[in-house]
Design an enzyme around this catalytic site. Structure first.
Site, PDB file in Angstrom:
ATOM      1  N   SER A 128       8.990 -40.144 -40.158  1.00 30.61           N
ATOM      2  CA  SER A 128       8.222 -40.704 -38.964  1.00 30.61           C
ATOM      3  C   SER A 128       7.625 -42.178 -39.736  1.00 30.61           C
ATOM      4  O   SER A 128       7.339 -42.074 -40.992  1.00 30.61           O
ATOM      5  CB  SER A 128       7.050 -40.040 -38.815  1.00 30.61           C
ATOM      6  OG  SER A 128       6.056 -40.812 -38.230  1.00 30.61           O
ATOM      7  N   GLU A 135      -4.916 -38.081 -44.351  1.00 28.82           N
ATOM      8  CA  GLU A 135      -4.074 -39.524 -44.696  1.00 28.82           C
ATOM      9  C   GLU A 135      -2.856 -39.633 -44.228  1.00 28.82           C
ATOM     10  O   GLU A 135      -2.395 -40.733 -43.788  1.00 28.82           O
ATOM     11  CB  GLU A 135      -4.128 -39.471 -46.378  1.00 28.82           C
ATOM     12  CG  GLU A 135      -5.344 -39.485 -47.184  1.00 28.82           C
ATOM     13  CD  GLU A 135      -6.089 -40.736 -46.937  1.00 28.82           C
ATOM     14  OE1 GLU A 135      -5.779 -41.918 -46.779  1.00 28.82           O
ATOM     15  OE2 GLU A 135      -7.580 -40.636 -46.974  1.00 28.82           O
ATOM     16  N   HIS A 183       7.222 -48.266 -34.628  1.00 26.38           N
ATOM     17  CA  HIS A 183       7.041 -46.997 -35.053  1.00 26.38           C
ATOM     18  C   HIS A 183       8.387 -46.392 -34.667  1.00 26.38           C
ATOM     19  O   HIS A 183       9.128 -46.809 -33.759  1.00 26.38           O
ATOM     20  CB  HIS A 183       6.089 -46.420 -34.042  1.00 26.38           C
ATOM     21  CG  HIS A 183       6.269 -45.064 -33.858  1.00 26.38           C
ATOM     22  ND1 HIS A 183       6.710 -44.357 -32.601  1.00 26.38           N
ATOM     23  CD2 HIS A 183       6.092 -43.870 -34.584  1.00 26.38           C
ATOM     24  CE1 HIS A 183       6.662 -43.298 -32.609  1.00 26.38           C
ATOM     25  NE2 HIS A 183       6.348 -42.831 -33.958  1.00 26.38           N
TER      26      HIS A 183
END
Lengths: 311, 311
Positions: free
Chosen positions: B101, B272, B115
């Site tokens: 990802s 995170e 993305h």
């Protein structure tokens, strides 16, 4: 009861004016004032706004007055919060709400962000007030911990609440710590304050008086804290930490805040007002490292385990 | 089938390496590589990260491999998406997922954010693969519209998809426009791309091949777009618009993105990594005014009404 509503309206407008003026006196110039009126939705309001000011990076003190038909989702929501609604006659109901809501982000990282709102609601059945309640709160979000400020801020709220009932401050201080929780970070949004909803178990005149005192407590406490810190020296690293914590503020507001979430899913809502609490600038760093024992760490300890500031 | 899983793992790691290297060659220096391994949760991964680079303000290309017990909420979720799960024997199931990802935010506002993710999942019952599916997508978020870039980006995805089926690109291009929708702003997050989930209606070798081609399309298209714009001149006002649009990106990710929302509510998740897609800096201005006919307006028109970039 319409008289009482009018009294609350005047009173909440007065809180807006008083708070705005107290902030303008620190900024040294006027906030922008924008009135709006939507007759199609029986809503009106006034936004008092500052952006890119000398002292305040961004802030708004917003008055809103609205009378809504009771949609099924709104009826379910208030029923779950203990209001008595006949689900078979929803079209006979309306919900009236009036309030002032504010978020202020100072430029100097030594000066804390503040949020407050003071609201009054009525559930109306065929033109008659069937139920009413007060809601609101005030909470402080420092970037660096000044314990004297935290104590005086909490003390001013406690002093505003105590004449109503000695139970009020401790109960709603705890609810504030519970509510302003950034669960995914295991941190509170700030050092708390008070947060209350559905309050009608006291005399309504007394509750109105409580809101007045809360507004006065704001004016007596927050401007003083900003004055104390607005010219404090600060480093680039401290400004960076402020922006990181403002990122956490955004996360809380979008992921958890009931008002913001409600605004985001309500078709045709005023999205500029809904997202007004977002800061002018925010920052996300991957694995931002907080040095143990640093000033940033000292704040985070309190965000992880809320403290009792006054007894 | 374990052989197939191993093949997918090798293949997805190869995509991560290939994409990271293609971005490093533009940045002119190496990304930080962090491996992690959590035996208690049967999870491991590798984060390839850049922050405050010359070309890339922030970006991560993250590999993750995990085998989870099927919790009731996860079982309900995948059942609703059409997977066959016996709710009475949940403890006999596991869910395996492997994927890469990435989100990349260039510094120059003329270069778009991107993305992408490429995933493979298996539903395991008593050690046996009962179901498998592929998921993923790629979407582009420009700050200023370069139509040639939009066309070549979409063309590269279409060319990657067409060998599998001519239906793939139009179907999942439409799903991408549907999914990456910032509903409260009435705008898409960007100019789309493809977005797919639960895909197993084709031969699994062909689907693996599709993912390879999608990865290759990324490498052939995005680095070229960044190279073209990374040294474009820009003004402070353009940088400001970029930060405002990055605020919208944050809003989408926190309020709507399934993966982010899932991460925020999962106890003990790696926060995170969940919030890695957030940009290094974002900005919220009250009533930011877009001049009709400006370059900003030209972008917003496409965000409001998605366009067909290739036929």
């Amino acid at each position: 009861m319409a008289e009482f509503r009018d009294k609350v309206i005047d009173h909440i407008k007065a809180i807006q004016a008083m708070i705005t003026e107290s902030l303008e006196s620190i900024e040294g110039s006027s906030f922008i004032r924008e009135s709006w009126n939507r007759e199609d939705r029986n809503g009106k309001g006034q936004v008092n706004l500052i952006q890119d000011g000398q002292v305040f990076e961004k802030g708004g003190v917003n008055y809103t007055e609205i009378e809504l038909p009771l949609s099924r989702s709104l009826a379910t929501y208030i029923s779950e919060r203990g209001k008595n609604v006949d689900q078979n006659h929803l079209s006979d109901y309306k919900l009236f709400a009036v309030g002032v809501s504010l978020v202020i982000h100072p430029r100097n990282p030594m000066a804390p962000t503040i949020h407050a709102n003071y609201r009054y609601l009525e559930l109306i059945l065929n033109g008659e007030v069937k139920d009413f309640w007060f809601a609101g709160g005030t909470d402080l979000t420092p970037y660096y911990l000044d314990e004297a400020d935290c104590i005086s801020f909490h003390q001013s709220l406690k002093s505003a609440c105590d004449p109503l009932s000695a139970e009020f401050y401790p109960k709603y201080k705890a609810e504030c710590d519970e509510y302003f929780n950034i669960k995914h970070r295991g941190m509170r949004r700030g050092i708390g304050g008070i947060f209350f909803d559905d309050v009608n178990q006291w005399d309504k005149q007394d509750l109105l008086d409580l809101q007045r005192r809360c507004g006065e407590a704001f004016v007596a406490s927050y401007p003083e804290i900003v004055r104390k810190h607005k010219d404090d020296p600060y480093t680039k690293a401290q400004r960076r930490w402020q922006k990181i914590r403002r990122g956490h503020y955004v996360e809380f507001n979008i992921a958890y805040d009931r008002g913001t979430k409600f605004g985001l899913v309500t078709p045709d809502s005023n999205i500029e007002a809904v997202l007004m609490p977002c800061p002018l600038s925010a920052r996300w760093e991957y694995k931002y490292k907080i040095e143990p024992g640093s000033e940033e760490d000292r704040l985070v300890q309190v965000l992880r385990v809320p403290r009792e500031w006054v007894s």
